[in-house]
Design a protein around this motif. Structure first.
Motif, short mmCIF file in Angstrom:
data_model
loop_
_atom_site.label_atom_id
_atom_site.label_comp_id
_atom_site.label_asym_id
_atom_site.label_seq_id
_atom_site.Cartn_x
_atom_site.Cartn_y
_atom_site.Cartn_z
N LEU A 272 -2.00 3.10 5.47
CA LEU A 272 -3.18 3.55 4.75
C LEU A 272 -3.69 2.45 3.83
O LEU A 272 -3.08 2.12 2.82
CB LEU A 272 -2.85 4.81 3.93
CG LEU A 272 -3.99 5.39 3.10
CD1 LEU A 272 -5.17 5.80 3.97
CD2 LEU A 272 -3.49 6.58 2.28
N SER A 273 -4.80 1.84 4.21
CA SER A 273 -5.48 0.89 3.33
C SER A 273 -6.59 1.63 2.62
O SER A 273 -6.67 2.86 2.68
CB SER A 273 -6.04 -0.28 4.15
OG SER A 273 -7.13 0.15 4.94
N ALA A 274 -7.47 0.91 1.97
CA ALA A 274 -8.63 1.55 1.33
C ALA A 274 -9.82 1.58 2.27
O ALA A 274 -10.92 1.98 1.87
CB ALA A 274 -8.99 0.80 0.05
N LEU A 298 -0.18 -1.46 1.35
CA LEU A 298 0.20 -2.80 0.96
C LEU A 298 -0.76 -3.30 -0.12
O LEU A 298 -1.98 -3.17 0.01
CB LEU A 298 0.13 -3.72 2.17
CG LEU A 298 1.08 -4.92 2.24
CD1 LEU A 298 2.52 -4.47 2.20
CD2 LEU A 298 0.80 -5.70 3.52
N GLY A 299 -0.20 -3.84 -1.19
CA GLY A 299 -1.02 -4.45 -2.24
C GLY A 299 -0.53 -5.85 -2.54
O GLY A 299 0.64 -6.18 -2.30
N PHE A 300 -1.43 -6.70 -3.04
CA PHE A 300 -1.07 -8.08 -3.34
C PHE A 300 -1.36 -8.38 -4.80
O PHE A 300 -2.43 -8.02 -5.32
CB PHE A 300 -1.85 -9.04 -2.44
CG PHE A 300 -1.63 -8.80 -0.97
CD1 PHE A 300 -0.49 -9.27 -0.34
CD2 PHE A 300 -2.54 -8.06 -0.23
CE1 PHE A 300 -0.27 -9.03 1.00
CE2 PHE A 300 -2.33 -7.81 1.13
CZ PHE A 300 -1.19 -8.30 1.74
N VAL A 311 -4.85 -0.76 -3.36
CA VAL A 311 -3.92 0.24 -3.87
C VAL A 311 -4.57 1.43 -4.56
O VAL A 311 -4.26 2.59 -4.23
CB VAL A 311 -2.88 -0.44 -4.79
CG1 VAL A 311 -2.01 0.61 -5.48
CG2 VAL A 311 -2.02 -1.39 -3.97
N PRO A 312 -5.48 1.26 -5.54
CA PRO A 312 -6.00 2.44 -6.25
C PRO A 312 -6.68 3.46 -5.34
O PRO A 312 -6.42 4.66 -5.45
CB PRO A 312 -7.00 1.83 -7.24
CG PRO A 312 -6.54 0.42 -7.44
CD PRO A 312 -6.02 0.01 -6.10
#
Length: 765
Positions: A272-274, A298-300, A311-312
């Protein structure tokens, strides 16, 4: 999801299959199938199949492979999933077929027994399989319509070998790792290796939507295509859907596909991305899943607090859907720690896949074996900027199509200046931008064709471009498609999606024993959508998401489209690899890793001067070392200069330029002696001047490799004062001279046999 392999002797003279080789190939793919392994060898030893199992459907021993049909004697190894296998199984049972397992593999065996190759039209899924037909003594290979699962083969004229990975075939030890000109040129051109080529000359990819039948006693024919994306669009053009509600039709087709892709006997998660595509897949999966859904984001750290941070929004969507959610933050230190593992797992060179590696790692750590991805939403519904930019560019420059020679001239003269101002590929705007295929290449290419000779040995690059014929190949894929945006769809799906996104999903997921499913890459869905797309294309995915769940759509509406970005360029800058923007620096890192796998030659070079030298001989030597460094066959060039007269120019990565050798004659001789007695194994010694022969000859003999001498001209016109040099000339393996005159003068006193001479004019690069 598994790893499959096999060897078939189609010439009787080939004898029995080497079981040890098959074992090495199978063992290499252990990560693809940690739940079991199996090997089957025919009674006559002429064919053998191997399998590594990742148990997803029917976890019992009854689902193990290779799987044998006692009634027909047929044997199968299968990689992938058949999502409609339950309906097919029910149909077979109604026809009186006795099934001993709950696996989709057994369904394939019985379908083939009843329908032969026509069975492929009945399958919904991702697959690559090999089936030994005992009655007809032939091996049948097949790959799914859109190329989700890979299948590679090597034919040596006696035997055909196949496997799920290129590197697995190489691990068997019988296939040469000689580099492919088309494969490597294609990598620099597109950022991936275009099928049917691979980075290895002797290995080919079975094309998507194709089969290959190998019959004992006969050489294999060319692969047969049973699914052609271009033809599917042409058919849709002639028979478009009557419905005008594109959103409703698209949502119904996607919902149906997501529902079928949830079939498994283990928990299924979602990446699940944004983005709208993964959000749509997660929304429909949460609605159709029989158990609580796991989602992974995944967040960087580099993107924290910016629009690129996924992420948010992803966490808000997960909360709305009620999924069990995991967020994994990746730092540059994680990339540094995993970089070598990423490159080792990468089966073919690619500038992508780093994101999929880390999200697959996160999913595996969360205990998942299966994850759905939103991959291909942009290709399916026309979301990339290329869908509007490419047709616009081609339309605006179409009037200049007859004057492409002007574009070539402008590119040739303007490229050096443009390279200093912006991306150098825009020097080809007029040369390439006048046609749809040329404009797409200009938009998508990593390096343009004229740049590749700087990255590879020029003749190797020329041969690669000659094999690829990029513009002709792209044009052939879209002939007859009237809608230019649907033509771009074909180019995106048959190029970037198939050869990069899907291939990266396979190797990165399989490296973590994770099956990545792609419900938006589905032939049934595609056919339903194309009939609508023939009238309504592109489709705004926000409308699709609003139709699926307005409250979820509201969460992602405010976020601008950014794609699934990975800060590879920033990470490389931090590690001092390159501070240049974009993915060109990463492509060089990837290429260097694969060249290390391909390259086998180490060359020792003794020369007067090169980098930091002055004059024609120094330039020749610099060009020589640069050329050797570009050759994929060369692993390393160990160069010992006699002199360094000024600050050296940039030195290629593969050239080990021993500057300490230039500190006097004794130091030079000592460094040569150390290379001879304690250095790495050399495959060739190059002597750059006759004066250096007394050191080059013992180096070559102690290293037990050939000696090549370069003669530049006037130094060879008179008998050499050193009698040892005169004697050694007669035992030098090859002499390269700049002219026939030099050969004649040298031969008047040197005693070198004529067959040992090669002429390379000094005006030739």
């Amino acid at each position: 999801m598994c790893g499959i392999t096999g060897i078939v002797n189609y010439r009787d003279a080939a004898g029995r299959v080497d079981a040890d080789e098959l074992g090495r190939i199978t063992a290499y793919m252990a990560a693809r199938g940690p739940d079991g392994e199996g090997v089957w060898v025919a009674q006559d030893g002429g064919v053998a199949l191997g399998h590594r199992r990742l148990a997803i459907i029917d976890l019992s021993p009854a689902g193990a492979q290779p799987m044998h049909d006692a009634a027909t004697g047929n044997v199968i190894v299968f990689n992938g999933e058949i999502y409609n296998y339950r309906a097919l199984r029910k149909e077979l049972a109604a026809q009186g077929v006795a099934l001993r397992s709950e696996s989709d593999t057994e369904v394939l065996l019985h379908l083939y027994a009843r329908h032969g190759e026509a069975m492929l039209e009945r399958l919904r899924g991702m697959f690559a399989f090999a089936l030994w037909d005992a009655a007809s003594r032939r091996l049948f290979l097949a790959r799914d319509p859109l190329g989700i699962k890979p299948l590679y083969y090597a034919d040596d004229g006696q035997q055909l070998r196949f496997a799920s990975q290129v590197k697995a075939l190489l691990a068997g030890g019988a296939v040469s790792a000689a580099p492919s000109a088309a494969g490597w040129t294609g990598f620099y051109l597109y950022g991936h290796v275009p099928e049917p080529y691979t980075w290895v000359d002797g290995i080919k990819a079975l094309p998507a939507g194709a089969t290959l039948t190998v019959e004992r006693g006969k050489p294999p024919p060319a692969p047969r295509c049973y699914f052609d994306l271009r033809k599917e669009i042409l058919a849709a053009q002639e028979a478009p859907a009557t419905s005008t509600d594109a959103v409703h039709e698209a949502l119904a087709a996607v919902t149906d596909s997501v529902h079928d892709h949830l079939v498994a006997d283990v928990p299924v998660g979602v990446f699940l991305s944004a983005g709208r595509d993964s959000t749509l897949v997660a929304t429909l999966a949460a609605r159709n899943a029989s158990a609580p859904l796991r989602t992974i984001t995944l967040g960087f750290d580099e993107f924290r607090g910016s629009n690129l941070d996924e992420v948010p929004v992803a966490e808000a969507v997960a909360k709305r859907l009620g999924t069990q959610h995991d967020t994994q933050r990746i730092r540059s230190a994680d990339f540094e720690a995993d970089r070598e593992r990423i490159l080792a797992a990468m089966d073919q060179p690619s500038i992508d896949g780093v994101n999929t590696w880390f999200v697959s790692r996160a999913a595996a750590r969360a205990g998942l074996k299966v994850a759905l991805s939103g991959l291909a939403g942009d290709e399916l519904f026309g979301g990339y900027p290329s869908f509007t930019q490419v047709p616009q560019l081609a339309r605006r420059l179409r009037a200049l199509a007859r004057a492409r020679w002007v574009g070539r001239a402008l590119r040739a003269f303007g490229a050096p200046l443009i390279r200093r101002l912006t991306n150098p590929k825009w020097a080809g705007l007029i040369e390439y931008g006048t046609t749809l295929e040329g404009a797409w290449l200009l938009r998508r290419a990593l390096f343009m064709p004229w740049e590749i000779a700087r990255l590879l040995e020029p003749e190797f690059a020329r041969r690669g471009l000659q094999e690829l014929t990029p513009l002709d190949a792209l044009r052939a894929r879209i002939v007859g498609i009237r809608n230019p945006q649907l033509a771009v769809m074909v180019l995106e799906m048959s190029g970037y999606m198939r050869n990069q996104l899907l291939r990266d999903a396979d190797w990165a997921g399989m490296a973590h024993s994770l099956e990545i499913r792609v419900p938006l890459v589905d032939a049934t869905l595609l056919r339903r959508w194309l009939r609508v797309a023939a009238q309504r294309f592109p489709l705004e995915r926000q409308h699709l998401l609003e139709a699926a769940d307005p409250r979820v759509a509201a969460i992602v509406r405010a976020r601008p489209k950014s794609g699934f970005s990975v800060p590879v360029a920033r990470w490389l800058a931090k590690s001092n690899v390159s501070k240049a923007p974009g993915l060109r620096p990463w492509s060089r890192v990837v290429a260097a890793a694969f060249r290390a796998d391909t390259a086998r030659l180490r060359i020792g070079v003794l020369l007067t001067d090169a980098y930091g030298g002055i004059g024609g001989i120094a330039k020749f030597n610099r060009d020589l070392l640069d050329a050797l460094a570009r050759m994929l066959e060369v692993r390393a060039v160990i160069a010992l200069p006699r002199l360094i007269q000024r600050v050296p120019e940039p030195i290629p990565q593969k050239v080990q330029f021993d500057r300490t050798a230039a500190h006097g004659k004794l130091r030079f001789a000592w460094r040569v002696l150390r290379l001879a007695l304690g250095g790495p194994r050399l495959n060739l010694v190059v002597c750059g001047h006759t004066n250096l022969l007394p050191l080059a000859w013992p180096l070559s003999r102690l290293q037990r490799c050939p000696l090549l001498l370069i003669v530049h001209g006037i130094e060879a016109w008179q008998p050499h004062r050193n009698p040892l040099v005169r004697k050694l000339l007669g035992v030098t393996d090859v002499v390269v001279a700049v002219s026939r005159y030099t050969v004649e003068r040298l031969n008047s006193w040197g005693g070198v046999p004529a067959e040992r001479f090669r002429i390379l004019p000094n005006c030739v690069d």
